[in-house]
Design an enzyme around this catalytic site. Structure first.
Site, PDB file in Angstrom:
ATOM      1  N   LEU A 236     -70.194  63.922  -4.648  1.00  0.00           N
ATOM      2  CA  LEU A 236     -69.606  65.150  -5.192  1.00  0.00           C
ATOM      3  C   LEU A 236     -70.349  65.563  -6.459  1.00  0.00           C
ATOM      4  O   LEU A 236     -70.403  64.801  -7.427  1.00  0.00           O
ATOM      5  CB  LEU A 236     -68.125  64.934  -5.509  1.00  0.00           C
ATOM      6  CG  LEU A 236     -67.268  64.383  -4.364  1.00  0.00           C
ATOM      7  CD1 LEU A 236     -65.793  64.360  -4.774  1.00  0.00           C
ATOM      8  CD2 LEU A 236     -67.470  65.186  -3.085  1.00  0.00           C
TER       9      LEU A 236
ATOM     10  N   ALA B  17     -70.378  69.219  -7.530  1.00  0.00           N
ATOM     11  CA  ALA B  17     -70.184  70.669  -7.617  1.00  0.00           C
ATOM     12  C   ALA B  17     -69.678  71.108  -8.981  1.00  0.00           C
ATOM     13  O   ALA B  17     -69.729  72.283  -9.317  1.00  0.00           O
ATOM     14  CB  ALA B  17     -69.210  71.127  -6.535  1.00  0.00           C
TER      15      ALA B  17
ATOM     16  N   ARG C 140     -68.802  70.351 -20.733  1.00  0.00           N
ATOM     17  CA  ARG C 140     -68.925  69.654 -22.020  1.00  0.00           C
ATOM     18  C   ARG C 140     -70.360  69.266 -22.369  1.00  0.00           C
ATOM     19  O   ARG C 140     -70.647  68.891 -23.503  1.00  0.00           O
ATOM     20  CB  ARG C 140     -68.024  68.410 -22.028  1.00  0.00           C
ATOM     21  CG  ARG C 140     -66.566  68.761 -22.291  1.00  0.00           C
ATOM     22  CD  ARG C 140     -65.672  67.552 -22.178  1.00  0.00           C
ATOM     23  NE  ARG C 140     -65.377  67.218 -20.789  1.00  0.00           N
ATOM     24  CZ  ARG C 140     -64.889  66.041 -20.379  1.00  0.00           C
ATOM     25  NH1 ARG C 140     -64.672  65.081 -21.263  1.00  0.00           N
ATOM     26  NH2 ARG C 140     -64.637  65.821 -19.109  1.00  0.00           N
TER      27      ARG C 140
ATOM     28  N   GLU D 121     -52.691  60.839 -10.987  1.00  0.00           N
ATOM     29  CA  GLU D 121     -53.544  61.417 -12.018  1.00  0.00           C
ATOM     30  C   GLU D 121     -52.855  61.376 -13.372  1.00  0.00           C
ATOM     31  O   GLU D 121     -51.621  61.451 -13.463  1.00  0.00           O
ATOM     32  CB  GLU D 121     -53.890  62.876 -11.646  1.00  0.00           C
ATOM     33  CG  GLU D 121     -54.781  62.992 -10.425  1.00  0.00           C
ATOM     34  CD  GLU D 121     -56.039  62.166 -10.549  1.00  0.00           C
ATOM     35  OE1 GLU D 121     -56.895  62.494 -11.382  1.00  0.00           O
ATOM     36  OE2 GLU D 121     -56.168  61.151  -9.827  1.00  0.00           O
TER      37      GLU D 121
ATOM     38  N   TYR E 117    -113.280  64.968 -30.444  1.00  0.00           N
ATOM     39  CA  TYR E 117    -112.659  65.608 -29.297  1.00  0.00           C
ATOM     40  C   TYR E 117    -113.617  65.529 -28.113  1.00  0.00           C
ATOM     41  O   TYR E 117    -114.770  65.966 -28.212  1.00  0.00           O
ATOM     42  CB  TYR E 117    -112.325  67.085 -29.580  1.00  0.00           C
ATOM     43  CG  TYR E 117    -111.848  67.773 -28.328  1.00  0.00           C
ATOM     44  CD1 TYR E 117    -110.678  67.339 -27.700  1.00  0.00           C
ATOM     45  CD2 TYR E 117    -112.577  68.799 -27.739  1.00  0.00           C
ATOM     46  CE1 TYR E 117    -110.252  67.928 -26.503  1.00  0.00           C
ATOM     47  CE2 TYR E 117    -112.151  69.395 -26.543  1.00  0.00           C
ATOM     48  CZ  TYR E 117    -110.994  68.941 -25.936  1.00  0.00           C
ATOM     49  OH  TYR E 117    -110.579  69.510 -24.760  1.00  0.00           O
TER      50      TYR E 117
HETATM   51  C1  UD1 Z   1     -61.122  62.096 -10.461  1.00  0.00           C
HETATM   52  C2  UD1 Z   1     -59.995  61.379  -9.755  1.00  0.00           C
HETATM   53  C3  UD1 Z   1     -59.383  60.362 -10.713  1.00  0.00           C
HETATM   54  C4  UD1 Z   1     -60.463  59.402 -11.176  1.00  0.00           C
HETATM   55  C5  UD1 Z   1     -61.630  60.162 -11.776  1.00  0.00           C
HETATM   56  C6  UD1 Z   1     -62.777  59.234 -12.060  1.00  0.00           C
HETATM   57  C7  UD1 Z   1     -59.059  63.047  -8.250  1.00  0.00           C
HETATM   58  C8  UD1 Z   1     -57.931  63.951  -8.004  1.00  0.00           C
HETATM   59  N1  UD1 Z   1     -58.993  62.335  -9.369  1.00  0.00           N
HETATM   60  O1  UD1 Z   1     -60.559  62.800 -11.532  1.00  0.00           O
HETATM   61  O2  UD1 Z   1     -58.364  59.646 -10.081  1.00  0.00           O
HETATM   62  O3  UD1 Z   1     -59.937  58.509 -12.144  1.00  0.00           O
HETATM   63  O4  UD1 Z   1     -62.100  61.166 -10.864  1.00  0.00           O
HETATM   64  O5  UD1 Z   1     -63.763  59.899 -12.757  1.00  0.00           O
HETATM   65  O6  UD1 Z   1     -59.946  62.922  -7.434  1.00  0.00           O
HETATM   66  N2  UD1 Z   1     -65.875  67.762  -7.889  1.00  0.00           N
HETATM   67  C9  UD1 Z   1     -66.377  68.596  -6.932  1.00  0.00           C
HETATM   68  N3  UD1 Z   1     -65.589  69.595  -6.462  1.00  0.00           N
HETATM   69  C10 UD1 Z   1     -64.347  69.781  -6.897  1.00  0.00           C
HETATM   70  C11 UD1 Z   1     -63.830  68.923  -7.879  1.00  0.00           C
HETATM   71  C12 UD1 Z   1     -64.624  67.912  -8.348  1.00  0.00           C
HETATM   72  O7  UD1 Z   1     -67.522  68.454  -6.514  1.00  0.00           O
HETATM   73  O8  UD1 Z   1     -63.700  70.718  -6.422  1.00  0.00           O
HETATM   74  C13 UD1 Z   1     -66.729  66.692  -8.409  1.00  0.00           C
HETATM   75  C14 UD1 Z   1     -67.016  66.861  -9.877  1.00  0.00           C
HETATM   76  O9  UD1 Z   1     -68.230  67.565 -10.067  1.00  0.00           O
HETATM   77  C15 UD1 Z   1     -67.123  65.418 -10.328  1.00  0.00           C
HETATM   78  C16 UD1 Z   1     -66.215  64.660  -9.387  1.00  0.00           C
HETATM   79  O10 UD1 Z   1     -66.007  65.488  -8.278  1.00  0.00           O
HETATM   80  O11 UD1 Z   1     -68.446  64.916 -10.155  1.00  0.00           O
HETATM   81  C17 UD1 Z   1     -64.894  64.304 -10.023  1.00  0.00           C
HETATM   82  O12 UD1 Z   1     -64.211  65.503 -10.353  1.00  0.00           O
HETATM   83  P1  UD1 Z   1     -63.376  65.622 -11.673  1.00  0.00           P
HETATM   84  O13 UD1 Z   1     -62.762  66.960 -11.737  1.00  0.00           O
HETATM   85  O14 UD1 Z   1     -64.180  65.166 -12.820  1.00  0.00           O
HETATM   86  O15 UD1 Z   1     -62.256  64.561 -11.363  1.00  0.00           O
HETATM   87  P2  UD1 Z   1     -61.276  63.964 -12.386  1.00  0.00           P
HETATM   88  O16 UD1 Z   1     -60.259  64.986 -12.727  1.00  0.00           O
HETATM   89  O17 UD1 Z   1     -61.993  63.331 -13.481  1.00  0.00           O
END
Ligand code: UD1
Ligand code: CA
Length: 496
Positions: A12, A14, A19, A170, A381
């Site tokens: 994943l 996307a 930050r 979460e 040079y």
């Molecule tokens: C997620 C987990 C959480 C875990 C944490 C670890 C869920 C609901 N929660 O939370 O339990 O502790 O990761 O870091 O899964 N991403 C996509 N598409 C989306 C949403 C996210 O590609 O629609 C990717 C983000 O770019 C990222 C990863 O998925 O690389 C995690 O997404 P993020 O929103 O950071 O998840 P957390 O809320 O941190």
């Protein structure tokens, strides 16, 4: 430990990475010479998955281009809106199914592994452990977890009395008691392909963030009577996600220490590991010495017995056996065996120093070959030149390669002696064994064995200072020197 071959690894990537405050998509930031995504792809690669899928969204053009470069066989799926981790995995599997390549279609398909693109410290060994445990337990989901001193922000892992995983909640949805749990979800999992596929169609957005949570798959699978387990990472650094530049620097420092430890155990002396940065693809032989503040970048290789540093950066360079490179900046250069470079030397792309050659202090070389045993010791040079073997280039020589419009080559033969401060105006050739006089401007070819003198003869105007600069310190010193020597007053007329 034998791990089943995953039918797919889905990464994943996307998210926006707000930050980072960067024009560059987060997963394309680098540490240890690889992008964040590149590190995850490298770890995934060790599982030898049947399919590798990367979900892109923000900065998708650049991320897609990068995926094509580092993992040409990967499938890129666009998630136009980031509606949650569950949504991301769902559209990834939908896209594969649409292409007639559904990993869940085969009942014997290996697990689907889900990773995130911003965890550069993840190792293939840990993933292998996750997938092997998944295969052995018969669980439908195996979650990679970590126990953290401060679990804030992460999803918490809820366990049954038997130690199975009951659910993941979460931070934003957790109760006070649940927030006290220190075992967290890393966001990495192995899933039974068919169970995942089925559960993804049943996700809702009924939660604090209004997103499809991948973590809800756990509850759905358990509701169906399936088993969910967890593998706890040995080293919680491995699941460190990079969200800002502080975490990027932390990850880079951990990579630095990992790689330095690995090289030291392989026989490399690193005098100051804290200031030595070696990219992940660099190759070092035993008995290499790296002195403080050395950066070895890209595809650099250093052969046995060579020493590099202090204060040296080598990018995509090849350093031969027993060479010594001090206070140097070099890029795409080949430094031969026993060659010496520096201090304060700049080697640009296309530099090739032969065996025992020398590029000394304040020397810049570009697109040039310096033959075996030839020396460019000081302040020169050298651009677009071929220098034979055993030649010496006197101090402050300039290879004048640029006529203001085009670059031209200079050829210097074997055993040549170029006098100090020679200007070699290209295109020009100096034959084997020839000499040039110090201070010459060489515009014509010099035949083998000749001495070329290209400068005006010296003219000395006696008494000039006392006549034209009277009452200066120079005039007084000159007068004193002459009276010591008992010189008569100057009698040479200045012609002006
Ligand atoms: C997620 C987990 C959480 C875990 C944490 C670890 C869920 C609901 N929660 O939370 O339990 O502790 O990761 O870091 O899964 N991403 C996509 N598409 C989306 C949403 C996210 O590609 O629609 C990717 C983000 O770019 C990222 C990863 O998925 O690389 C995690 O997404 P993020 O929103 O950071 O998840 P957390 O809320 O941190
Ligand atoms: Ca989120």
């Amino acid at each position: 430990m034998t791990a089943p071959r995953p039918s797919a690894v889905v990464i994943l990537a996307a998210g926006e990475g707000t930050r980072m405050k960067s024009a560059t998509p987060k997963v394309l930031h680098s540490c240890a010479g690889r992008t964040l995504l590149g590190h995850v792809v490298a770890a995934a690669d060790e599982l030898d998955p049947v399919r590798l899928v990367v979900v892109v969204g923000h900065g998708r053009e650049r991320v897609t281009e990068h995926v094509a470069a580092i993992a040409p066989g990967a499938t890129v799926v666009v998630q136009a809106e980031q509606n949650g981790t569950g949504h991301a995995v769902r559209i990834a599997l939908d896209e594969l199914a649409l292409r007639g390549d559904d990993p869940a279609a085969d009942p014997d398909a290996g697990p689907v592994v889900v990773l995130t693109g911003d965890t550069p410290l993840l190792t293939g060994a840990t993933l292998t452990r996750l997938v092997a445990a998944h295969g052995e337990s018969g669980s439908l989901v195996t979650v990679l977890t970590a126990v953290l001193p401060d679990p804030t922000g992460y999803g918490r892992v809820l366990r049954t009395d038997e130690g199975h995983v009951e659910g993941i909640v979460e931070q934003k949805d957790a109760t006070e008691d649940q927030r006290a749990i220190r075992e967290i979800n890393s966001g990495m999992y192995a899933f039974a392909a068919a169970a995942l596929r089925d559960a993804l169609t049943r996700l809702t957005t009924d939660n604090a963030q209004g997103e499809e949570y991948l973590t809800d798959v756990v509850g759905i699978v358990r509701g169906d009577g399936g088993q969910v387990d967890a593998v706890v990472v040995d080293d919680s650094d491995e699941i460190l996600g990079v969200n800002d530049r502080v975490q990027l620097a932390t990850a880079a420092a951990i990579w630095r220490d990992r790689l330095n430890d690995r090289w030291m155990r392989a026989g490399v002396s690193i005098l100051d590991p804290a200031t030595t940065w070696v990219d992940v693809d660099v190759e070092l032989a035993p008995d290499v010495t790296l002195r403080p503040s050395t950066h070895l970048v890209g595809a650099t290789t250093v052969a046995r017995g060579a020493s590099v540093g202090p204060g040296t950066t080598l990018r995509d360079c090849e350093v031969g056996e027993d060479a010594d490179v001090v206070h140097t900046w070099a890029e795409l250069a080949v430094i031969g065996p026993r060659a010496t470079v520096g201090p304060f030397t700049f080697l640009r792309p296309g530099t090739r120093l032969g065996t025992g050659a020398k590029a000394g202090a304040y020397v810049e070389i570009k697109n040039s070959e310096v033959g075996d045993g030839s020396k460019v010791p000081h302040l020169s040079y050298v651009g677009d030149a071929t220098i034979g073997t055993g030649s010496n280039i006197g101090a402050a020589t300039v290879f004048v390669n640029y006529d203001g419009v085009a670059k031209h080559r200079t050829v210097v033969g074997d055993d040549v002696r170029i006098g100090s401060d020679t200007m070699l105006v290209a295109p020009v050739e100096v034959g084997d064994g020839a000499y040039t006089a110090a201070g010459s401007v060489i515009t014509d070819d010099v035949p083998p064995g000749a001495m070329a003198v290209g400068r005006a003869r010296q003219r000395t105007i006696e008494g000039w200072v006392e006549r034209r600069r009277p009452d200066t310190a120079s005039a007084r010193s000159a007068a004193a020197a002459k009276s010591r020597q008992g010189d008569p007053q100057p009698d040479v007329q200045e012609d002006s």
